[in-house]
Design an enzyme around this catalytic site. Structure first.
Site, PDB file in Angstrom:
ATOM      1  CD  GLN A 122      -7.246  -2.616  -7.522  1.00  0.00           C
ATOM      2  OE1 GLN A 122      -7.048  -1.426  -8.003  1.00  0.00           O
ATOM      3  NE2 GLN A 122      -8.444  -3.661  -7.332  1.00  0.00           N
ATOM      4  N   GLY A 123      -8.166   1.019  -3.517  1.00  0.00           N
ATOM      5  CA  GLY A 123      -7.208   1.944  -2.668  1.00  0.00           C
ATOM      6  C   GLY A 123      -6.400   0.528  -2.083  1.00  0.00           C
ATOM      7  CB  SER A 125      -0.401   1.036  -5.022  1.00  0.00           C
ATOM      8  OG  SER A 125      -0.875  -0.835  -6.152  1.00  0.00           O
ATOM      9  CB  SER A 157      -7.416   3.941 -11.457  1.00  0.00           C
ATOM     10  OG  SER A 157      -6.250   3.834 -12.147  1.00  0.00           O
ATOM     11  CD  GLU A 242      -7.366  -5.325 -12.085  1.00  0.00           C
ATOM     12  OE1 GLU A 242      -6.348  -4.097 -12.471  1.00  0.00           O
ATOM     13  OE2 GLU A 242      -6.662  -5.562 -11.398  1.00  0.00           O
ATOM     14  CB  SER A 365       5.198  -4.766 -10.661  1.00  0.00           C
ATOM     15  OG  SER A 365       5.844  -5.889  -9.831  1.00  0.00           O
ATOM     16  CD  GLU A 367       9.801  -6.446 -11.237  1.00  0.00           C
ATOM     17  OE1 GLU A 367      10.755  -5.764 -11.849  1.00  0.00           O
ATOM     18  OE2 GLU A 367       8.787  -5.755 -11.030  1.00  0.00           O
TER      19      GLU A 367
END
Length: 386
Positions: A122-123, A125, A157, A242, A365, A367
């Protein structure tokens, strides 16, 4: 097949096929363990019809009910079966293609995902766009019949073993519109000269995460999922998938970790200490609450489609697991701070404590998850972002 019969069939197959040499292998922070053997096991799982359970039958799945999917993941975890190598394709991209892809894309990719012959990464971030995906800067421009891609992804990953990557890239300027406009969701082959993969070594000493550099990488014009410039909607759909039924299997794994930690506390004689006893009790109650909330969220999503409840689930499990690692270090005491052998051999509790530092970051995250809940559930004003 009745749900109880389904569970029994899953349990019987796993009992017969999960050998001691693979039990418990792999997983977050340990993806390097028995990789080839786990891949072979995942392919046997596929050949027996135990992959892609929730996919519709017409797309190669079993059309399993939500209860059956939960049963599978729970039994899989209880059997100590190895972490699946084809997870990203099966649980994320496959459902995304079923929901948003073209018939040609489904025909081309779904069989390979189901058979675990085609591995994905998965691209999302980037160095300047972690959980804030609207800040994606990787660009793709159309040259003839191909997209030419330039940019960098990070924390990718299993990119070092993947055949393909599903990624977000900016195909047009956002202009005065929302920051996430102008993004497209592309499918890109990984084995080509324009892609460089570099491992990122973690606190645990392992490197399942990677940096991926795109320098004129190419993919064909028809490898856009959804409409050009509308990739944000597709990407958000992937994130919702996910956090599906596999989350319940993850929680069974959490329960096993907690049970082992309680047993260790009793063995070492620290279970009677009031503070530790309280921490362990809180961990047990927290896990029960997490399971109840997850089941409710999944039932609601099964009826009305993915909502924002998945953000709350992510917040709950990541914080719970991180705190379990901290309790484990309290149980271990001073001996838990020393690696067993040079240069850096960790035991299970040390690895849990260190890798759990990432739980509240990867997959969105804390946040960002709180922002989603604030804006989309509570209706609070959108947070200003630089």
């Amino acid at each position: 097949m009745h749900d109880d019969e389904f569970r029994q069939a899953v349990r019987a197959w796993l009992t017969e096929n999960v050998g001691a040499e693979l039990r418990g292998a792999g997983g977050p922070g340990r993806e390097h363990e028995a990789y080839r053997e786990r891949l072979a096991f995942n392919r046997r799982l596929a050949a027996a019809g135990w992959t892609c359970l929730g996919w519709p039958v017409e797309h190669g799945g079993r059309g399993a009910t939500l209860a059956q999917q939960v049963a599978f993941h729970e039994e899989y975890a209880r059997a100590g079966a190895p972490a699946r190598v084809g997870y990203l394709g099966e649980e994320l991209l496959g459902p995304t293609l079923i929901a948003y892809g073209t018939p040609a894309q489904r025909r081309r990719f779904l069989p390979g995902i189901r058979a675990v012959e085609q591995l994905w990464c998965q691209g999302y971030s980037e160095p300047g766009a972690g959980s804030d995906l609207a800040a994606v800067a990787t660009r793709a421009r159309l040259v003839g019949d191909e997209w030419v891609i330039d940019g960098q992804k990070v924390w990718t990953s299993l990119a070092h073993v993947a055949h393909w990557c599903f990624l977000l890239a900016r195909t047009e300027s956002a202009g005065t519109g929302p920051r996430h406009s102008g993004l497209s969701y592309l499918l890109v082959p990984m084995r080509q000269p324009g892609i460089t993969v570099r491992p990122i070594r973690q606190l645990t000493g392992t490197s399942e995460f990677n940096e991926v550099f795109f320098d004129g990488a190419r993919t064909s014009r028809d490898m856009v999922v959804g409409e050009v410039g509308q990739g944000w909607r597709v990407a958000m759909g992937t994130l919702a998938f996910e956090r599906g039924a596999a989350t319940l299997g993850q929680q069974v794994g959490f329960q096993r970790e907690l049970d082992r930690l309680v047993a260790l506390a009793r063995q070492t004689g620290v279970a009677g200490e009031p503070q530790l006893r309280d921490l362990l009790a809180r961990a047990a109650v927290g896990l029960w609450a997490l399971r109840a909330h997850t089941l409710r969220t999944m039932a609601e999503a099964d009826q009305a489609g993915p909502g924002q409840g998945a953000s709350a689930v992510k917040l709950l499990w990541s914080r719970w697991h991180q705190q379990l690692g901290e309790v484990a270090m309290r149980v271990r005491g001073a001996s838990g701070t020393v690696a067993r052998d040079a240069p850096y051999e960790l035991d299970d509790w040390q690895r849990l404590f260190l890798f759990a530092r990432a739980d509240t970051i990867y997959g969105g995250s804390d946040e960002i998850q709180r922002g989603i809940i604030a804006e989309r559930v509570l209706g609070l004003p959108r947070q200003a972002r630089g």
